[in-house]
Design an enzyme around this catalytic site. Structure first.
Site, PDB file in Angstrom:
ATOM      1  N   HIS A 110       0.816  -1.215   0.000  1.00 46.37           N
ATOM      2  CA  HIS A 110       0.000   0.000   0.000  1.00 46.37           C
ATOM      3  C   HIS A 110       0.857   1.274   0.000  1.00 46.37           C
ATOM      4  O   HIS A 110       0.354   2.353  -0.311  1.00 46.37           O
ATOM      5  CB  HIS A 110      -0.977   0.001   1.182  1.00 46.37           C
ATOM      6  N   ASP A 140       0.148  -7.759   1.441  1.00 46.91           N
ATOM      7  CA  ASP A 140       0.482  -6.334   1.496  1.00 46.91           C
ATOM      8  C   ASP A 140       1.989  -6.122   1.546  1.00 46.91           C
ATOM      9  O   ASP A 140       2.487  -5.289   2.301  1.00 46.91           O
ATOM     10  CB  ASP A 140      -0.192  -5.639   2.681  1.00 46.91           C
ATOM     11  N   SER A 213       4.692   2.614   7.959  1.00 44.46           N
ATOM     12  CA  SER A 213       4.342   1.429   7.172  1.00 44.46           C
ATOM     13  C   SER A 213       5.517   0.996   6.309  1.00 44.46           C
ATOM     14  O   SER A 213       6.124   1.808   5.607  1.00 44.46           O
ATOM     15  CB  SER A 213       3.143   1.729   6.284  1.00 44.46           C
ATOM     16  N   VAL A 276     -11.026 -26.562  -1.703  1.00 40.81           N
ATOM     17  CA  VAL A 276     -12.112 -27.027  -0.852  1.00 40.81           C
ATOM     18  C   VAL A 276     -12.757 -25.833  -0.158  1.00 40.81           C
ATOM     19  O   VAL A 276     -12.091 -24.861   0.171  1.00 40.81           O
ATOM     20  CB  VAL A 276     -11.583 -28.042   0.193  1.00 40.81           C
TER      21      VAL A 276
END
Length: 375
Positions: A110, A140, A213, A276
């Site tokens: 991001h 991310d 971040s 599945v």
């Protein structure tokens, strides 16, 4: 008498000397980060070891702008050239970690998503334009490459060995202030169901601000434990680039290492796929074994689960001999398998226990390996 005093004084003197040595070396000695005896209580060595590998990332992207109210009026619109583009430059900031001496830089997806230009600023003041090697929105994570000599990659820790209560340091570029360090502890491990498809976050109370971040979460020796990614806010949402309430989330370095390896080798992340659809179920007495389990609601046509003989209605209790914990953990573990790997499945079918063996496939049609939606 004097001779007797000399003989008696030797044990007393020896005892006093021993007591002084104990006080000097164990009792009165300062403690270091990590709490060992005789160590100073400072994390300066860890910070000094890790910070050369933590970088600031600046991005720019061109975004279209909406016409103002005046330009909606034909009278005013005639004064604006017809072909003039309506756009603006949007800038943002984040952090990253030098992962290799060859110039690989790991950050959050991001941070660089949609960027037209990416600039990396090192702690020594050097800058370089970065190119994208690959991205993995499911975790991310994004891998960049810069071309500079004499880079210092970060030392990698082992997030599997991390413990709740361990001291950690968050290093990044908060609010554009430049490289900063905050300290806290690991508050929790294996946090699932918050943001990404494949997630097993490390939770910390080390303060993480906007701009952190993509930065490093390191242990008390400066080794990378995770990539700072999200902050849990007071409105109970996990978001990037906000002010938190003491709940920060980092992607474990073990997962980051897996993603980086695939992005370098293949340009994308290759994950295992079982094919599945499952839902969680709690087994009680009378069901056979007790505890968590996964009830199969559907299997993909021609998928690994169907080929192994798994059927709707089966209740999966173990993968490779390990008890099932929850859907997210199972998704995470199977995604880390390689196509072609063998997976042992233990399931209840009615009152019978069946043991099956599936050959893991490659995930192509769906982001999940085991999950609450059809694969």
């Amino acid at each position: 008498m004097l001779s007797w005093l000399r003989v008696a004084a030797w044990p007393v003197a020896a005892g006093i000397l021993a007591a002084l040595l104990v006080l000097e070396h164990w009792v009165l000695a300062p403690r270091e980060a990590g709490g060992g005896p005789g160590e100073a209580q400072s994390y300066a060595a860890a910070v000094q070891a890790a910070t050369p590998a933590v970088v600031n990332i600046y991005t720019r992207k061109v975004v279209p702008t909406r016409a103002g109210r005046l330009l909606n009026d034909p009278f005013w619109r005639q004064f604006v050239p017809r072909n003039q583009p309506r756009q603006r430059i949007e800038q943002s900031l984040g952090s990253g970690v030098i992962f290799s001496a060859e110039g690989h830089v790991l950050t959050n997806n991001h941070v660089i998503d949609g960027a037209d230009a990416i600039q990396v600023l090192l702690g020594d003041g050097r800058t370089a334009a970065a190119r994208i090697i690959g991205t993995d929105p499911a975790t991310d994570l994004a891998l960049l490459k810069i071309d500079l000599p004499d880079l210092t990659p970060i030392a990698l820790g082992n997030s599997a060995d991390a413990r709740v209560g361990d001291v950690v340091l968050a290093i990044g570029n908060p609010l554009g202030f430049g490289q900063s360090v905050t300290q806290g502890i690991i508050s929790g491990l294996e946090r699932y169901g918050l943001e990404g498809v494949y997630e097993s976050y490390i939770q910390t109370d080390a303060i993480i601000h906007q701009g952190n971040s993509g930065g490093a979460l390191v242990d008390s020796r400066g080794r990378l434990l995770g990539i700072n990614t999200l902050i849990y806010t007071s409105d109970q949402q996990a978001v990037s680039g906000a002010t938190g309430i003491g709940i920060g989330l980092a992607i474990p370095v073990d997962l980051a290492r897996f993603v980086v390896g695939d992005l370098i080798e293949y340009g994308r992340v290759i994950r295992g796929w079982l094919g599945v659809q499952v839902e969680p179920r709690l087994l009680r007495e009378g069901d056979g074994p007790t505890g968590q389990a996964l009830i199969v609601t559907a299997v993909a046509e021609g998928g690994p689960a169907q080929k192994a003989g798994l059927q709707p209605g089966d209740v999966i209790t173990h993968f490779n001999g390990e008890p099932v914990e929850d859907v997210r953990r199972s998704m995470y573990d199977i995604a880390l398998l390689r196509p072609g790997d063998s997976l042992r499945i233990t399931a209840l079918r009615g009152s019978q226990t069946v043991d099956l063996r599936a050959v893991v496939g490659a995930q192509t049609q769906s982001p999940g390996a085991v999950g609450p939606s059809p694969q």
